[in-house]
Design a protein around this motif. Structure first.
Motif, PDB file in Angstrom:
ATOM      1  N   ARG A 199     -30.442 -54.321 -25.079  1.00  0.00           N
ATOM      2  CA  ARG A 199     -31.609 -54.995 -24.524  1.00  0.00           C
ATOM      3  C   ARG A 199     -31.381 -56.470 -24.234  1.00  0.00           C
ATOM      4  N   ARG A 200     -30.832 -57.182 -25.229  1.00  0.00           N
ATOM      5  CA  ARG A 200     -30.686 -58.629 -25.054  1.00  0.00           C
ATOM      6  C   ARG A 200     -29.720 -58.944 -23.911  1.00  0.00           C
ATOM      7  N   GLU A 203     -31.341 -58.192 -20.561  1.00  0.00           N
ATOM      8  CA  GLU A 203     -32.294 -59.201 -20.101  1.00  0.00           C
ATOM      9  C   GLU A 203     -31.564 -60.445 -19.598  1.00  0.00           C
ATOM     10  N   ARG A 352     -41.896 -61.586 -22.681  1.00  0.00           N
ATOM     11  CA  ARG A 352     -40.639 -60.960 -23.085  1.00  0.00           C
ATOM     12  C   ARG A 352     -40.044 -60.078 -21.999  1.00  0.00           C
ATOM     13  N   SER A 353     -40.622 -60.113 -20.833  1.00  0.00           N
ATOM     14  CA  SER A 353     -40.088 -59.292 -19.758  1.00  0.00           C
ATOM     15  C   SER A 353     -39.562 -60.179 -18.640  1.00  0.00           C
ATOM     16  N   ALA A 498     -37.309 -54.298 -19.367  1.00  0.00           N
ATOM     17  CA  ALA A 498     -36.122 -55.118 -19.131  1.00  0.00           C
ATOM     18  C   ALA A 498     -35.370 -54.690 -17.879  1.00  0.00           C
TER      19      ALA A 498
END
Lengths: 581, 286
Positions: A199-200, A203, A352-353, A498
């Motif tokens: 995920r990180r 993104e 956060r998106s 994401a």
């Protein structure tokens, strides 16, 4: 025989038909996967609302065909023109355009159906060679590849008509160029999969891609502005240097090498033609090898993307809960608790998106792009001032267009969490209201930023025009939210917050939303033309749209009142669709 | 030796709770087209019971629990929770119950504390109470150190613990748990069990589905078994043992059937001679 004897000696009586089975042939694998994809497609039409989705797909195919055929016809005509005029080396320009379309258009395309992850094939007894070919072959029918191949075929035809003797060599060079592009895109995406699995990283990577994409657009427009800075002004020296460097580099890269090969064959310089083609083949081979490295690692089960993130030292992570981010301090106490709770949650999700934030900064950026682009409009007879006066309206219209993605699938980002709304003692109308309030809040911020941006770049929009635009925007927003709230419940699709590329979207929702915005824009243009005809300024339009806003607001409130019933009737399909992993 | 005595107030509250019906269904039925997932289920769960709801895969457990928690509307029949009709008092019922559904229904892009605050707010708790309870719950669940981690990055076991924390933050009188121990390690399972037993001791009712029969046997006071959508057994463990008792069991004075044996006997009897002869049993395997 020896094998059977060993088996018998070990006391293992082989059952009938226990001969070692040959690994299924490549043809059989292809047939099976094709069948599987077909079944996935057919089965996707069985669910609730599937008929509407099918209609949307059928309607979208001609649009897709135009998108593919348009650039293809342009490439063909352009190639004919360049070869006919003896400017064969300039074929690198359409080849670069095709390269960019091919590689980057996919980033913004969404999938309107479920897909099948080909990397999961490694659990079956499949040869690496077959796996490699399958990974390479499936996906050749995606829009960017179709468009790219259509453009290259069209270029071949254009060249053939202009110089029939050049056709065989050009066709061969363009074929190698097509293979090079296919391998390049597969190579890039296979390596991106490795990074995007976490995920990180995903993104971060998405942010970089988007920043590069925005930067490239801005630089292109800025360069265009510099080159048109005066009809008789000398070319900007910075641009000249940069341009020369880019042209020199171009001849060392696939589009330049392809054009060079065709150009030198045309001029009879076979040695350079062959060398350029060899260079292109070398690139193709390099991409093939890099792709092979990744796919082979995957095939052996060593998918690096599955590696967990390194664990952080616990001591560094230990904090008390009350040290949570400052965003938690916002309470919206003037709202009912459930609406406020949903609103806070939506704000957290938004922050956060990366892709969502990208979408939200775009309108302001588009104002800059419009302003820069409009500098060249004098040449077309359109008044620069009249264009700049409309910057605020353009920005607002663009905002409506990008808002549809948020409004028409507002529950998509909640995923399986949507079940909570049915378990907790709350009304779905509160949930939707929380989401809509965020949309309205973002819209208000966008409008202010667009107004400031347009005022800084050009002049502030005339007051009557600003009011009319605002009224039009509110009318469209409430109309979109009325229909979007229903569509979000009736036809949801789970979203990965994401992810930018290949999000699963409802085709019917896209069609409805685009139709509605298009209709609203046409209404705005007609009203604007009427105002110009009557020479009454934009106050008539403002009054008309204010009345329409009141109507759409009433519609919005009415629909909001019905949301609980609609959600109750669709609870099962809604939770099932969004809980899919 | 530990004293078994309870304080009088606690004893009387448990006694009163035991006399009250927490969950009751009448003719509960759910059809999906022609397929009947749950048929004519009549449940009676007394307040304070730790109620295990068992059945083989596809028997109708999750469908039933979804109907009992308002995630799915019944096709026919009625549901009473704490004396309230679910169909007409859905909001009141939802305030009294906590749920850990099949998919956990978490919001992956929030941190654990943000998620608990969100849930607390949705259940109408004031900010201070929500904050205090979420801190306590996160400490209890050993999640307090994960302040910045998003729920989507949690392990399966951590997500289960968080889902349970969210289900109890408002102090529900009834807790519905759909496979709470699935994919949870022994340490985390111990934490969950400790919490659930504490709730039962305070008079709450727990309705649980699980495939881990040892856990159900250890925790639950009452068990119901559903198969092909129909309730085929219901009662305390002793009642179920007596129900499937055979002559061969009597011959062995030490025989005490486990829940697994009861389950297999009940389901086996229900499904008839489903077992294949050795010749028929996948003879091509190995």
């Amino acid at each position: 025989m020896a094998r059977i004897e060993t088996g018998l000696a070990a006391g293992l009586e082989p059952p009938a038909g226990d001969a070692p089975r040959p690994v299924a042939s490549l043809r059989r694998h292809f047939a099976t996967i094709s069948w599987l994809r077909w079944r996935i497609f057919v089965n996707s039409l069985r669910g609730k609302g599937a008929k509407g989705e099918l209609v949307a797909k059928i309607v979208s195919y001609p649009i897709l065909a135009v998108m593919v055929l348009g650039p293809a016809i342009g490439s063909g005509i352009g190639s004919y023109y360049l070869v006919d005029k003896g400017e064969v080396s300039l074929l690198s320009i359409p080849l670069w355009i095709i390269f960019v379309l091919w590689q980057f258009i996919g980033v913004n395309t969404s999938s309107t159906g479920p897909s099948f992850d080909l990397s999961s094939l490694i659990r079956f007894p499949i040869r690496y060679r077959d796996y490699f070919l399958i990974r390479l072959s499936f996906g050749l029918m995606d829009p960017p590849t179709l468009a790219g191949i259509a453009c290259l075929i069209s270029m071949s035809l254009g060249i053939a008509i202009a110089a029939p003797g050049l056709f065989p060599w050009a066709a061969m060079a363009l074929f190698v160029y097509a293979v090079c592009n296919v391998l390049f895109s597969r190579m890039i995406y296979s390596w991106m999969e490795r990074w995007l699995a976490q995920r990180r990283t995903r993104e971060l990577f998405t942010g970089i891609i988007l920043a590069v994409s925005l930067g490239a657009q801005f630089l292109a427009q800025y360069a265009q502005r510099l080159s048109h800075s005066g009809n008789h002004a000398p070319t900007n020296p910075w641009l000249e240097k940069a341009g020369n460097a880019l042209v020199a580099i171009n001849w060392l890269l696939p589009p330049g090498l392809t054009a060079s090969s065709i150009d030198h064959f045309h001029s009879g310089d076979m040695l350079i033609a062959v060398a350029s083609l060899g260079g292109l083949l070398l690139f193709t081979l390099t991409f093939l090898v890099i792709l092979h490295l990744r796919l082979h690692a995957q095939f052996r089960g060593e998918d690096l993307s599955e590696a967990p993130a390194p664990a952080k030292a616990k001591a560094a992570a230990i904090k008390t809960v009350s040290q949570a981010p400052a965003a938690a301090a916002v309470s919206f106490s003037f709202l009912p608790a459930t609406v406020a709770g949903c609103l806070i949650k939506e704000i957290r999700y938004l922050l956060r998106s990366g892709p969502k934030l990208y979408v939200l900064i775009m309108p302001v950026f588009v104002v800059f792009l419009f302003s820069v682009r409009s500098s060249g409009m004098n040449l077309t007879g359109i008044s620069h001032h009249s264009v700049n006066g409309l910057l605020f309206s353009y920005g607002c219209a663009y905002t409506q267009l990008i808002f549809v993605a948020l409004i028409y699938n507002s529950l998509g980002g909640d995923g399986a969490g949507v079940q909570f709304y049915f378990m907790a003692p709350l009304r779905m109308r509160d949930v939707m209201l929380g989401k809509n309030l965020l949309t309205i809040g973002i819209f208000a911020i966008e409008v202010i930023l667009i107004y400031i941006a347009s005022a800084i770049i050009s002049t502030p929009a005339p007051f009557d025009l600003a009011v009319a635009t605002l009224a039009w925007s509110l009318f469209t927003l409430f109309l979109n939210m009325s229909i979007g709230n229903i569509r979000s419940i009736v036809s949801p699709k789970a979203l990965d917050p994401a992810k930018v590329r290949s999000q699963n979207v409802s085709g019917l929702n896209s069609l409805i939303s685009l139709g509605l915005v298009a209709g609203s824009v046409i209404l705005g243009i007609l009203m604007s033309m009427l105002c110009s005809y009557l020479q009454m300024g934009y106050w008539v339009a403002a009054a008309a749209f204010a009345a329409l806003t009141a109507l759409s607001f009433v519609l919005y409130i009415t629909v909001l009142g019905q949301v609980d019933g609609i959600a109750s009737r669709n609870a099962e399909s809604l939770t099932r669709e969004l809980s899919k992993t | 030796m530990r004293s078994c005595r309870l304080p009088i107030a606690e004893f009387s509250s448990i006694l009163i709770a035991a006399m009250t019906v927490a969950i009751s269904t009448s003719g509960l039925t759910r059809r999906f087209g022609d397929f009947v997932a749950v048929q004519n289920v009549n449940l009676n769960v007394a307040a304070g019971q730790f109620y295990g709801f068992l059945g083989p895969n596809g028997a109708g457990k999750s469908t039933t629990i979804k109907m009992l928690t308002g995630l799915l509307a019944p096709t026919a029949g009625s549901i009473q929770v704490l004396g309230l009709d679910f169909a007409t008092h859905a909001l009141e019922v939802k305030r009294q119950i906590g749920v850990v559904p099949e998919g956990m229904a978490l919001f992956g892009r929030l941190t654990a504390s943000e998620y608990l605050r969100f849930v607390g707010q949705m259940y109408g708790l004031d900010h201070a109470t929500t904050l205090q309870r979420s801190e306590e719950l996160l400490e209890f669940m050993n999640l307090a150190q994960e302040t910045k981690k998003l729920v989507t990055d949690f392990s399966h076991g951590m997500q289960k613990k968080l889902a349970l924390a969210a289900a109890v933050i408002h102090g529900p009188k009834i807790l519905f748990l759909d496979e709470p121990f699935e994919g949870v390690d022994a340490v985390a399972a111990g934490t969950l069990k400790q919490m659930l037993q504490g709730m039962i001791a305070r008079g709450a009712t727990i309705f649980l589905t699980s495939h881990v029969l040892e856990i159900v046997e250890r925790l639950c006071t009452h068990v119901a078994i559903i198969n092909h959508g129909e309730l085929i057994a219901d009662g305390s463990l002793e009642e179920l043992r007596a129900g499937v008792h055979t002559q061969s069991d009597s011959d062995d004075p030490h025989a005490r059937l486990t829940l697994e044996e009861i389950f297999i006997r009940v389901i086996g009897k229900e499904d008839g001679a489903a077992a294949l002869s050795p010749e028929q049993e996948l003879s091509w395997l190995g």
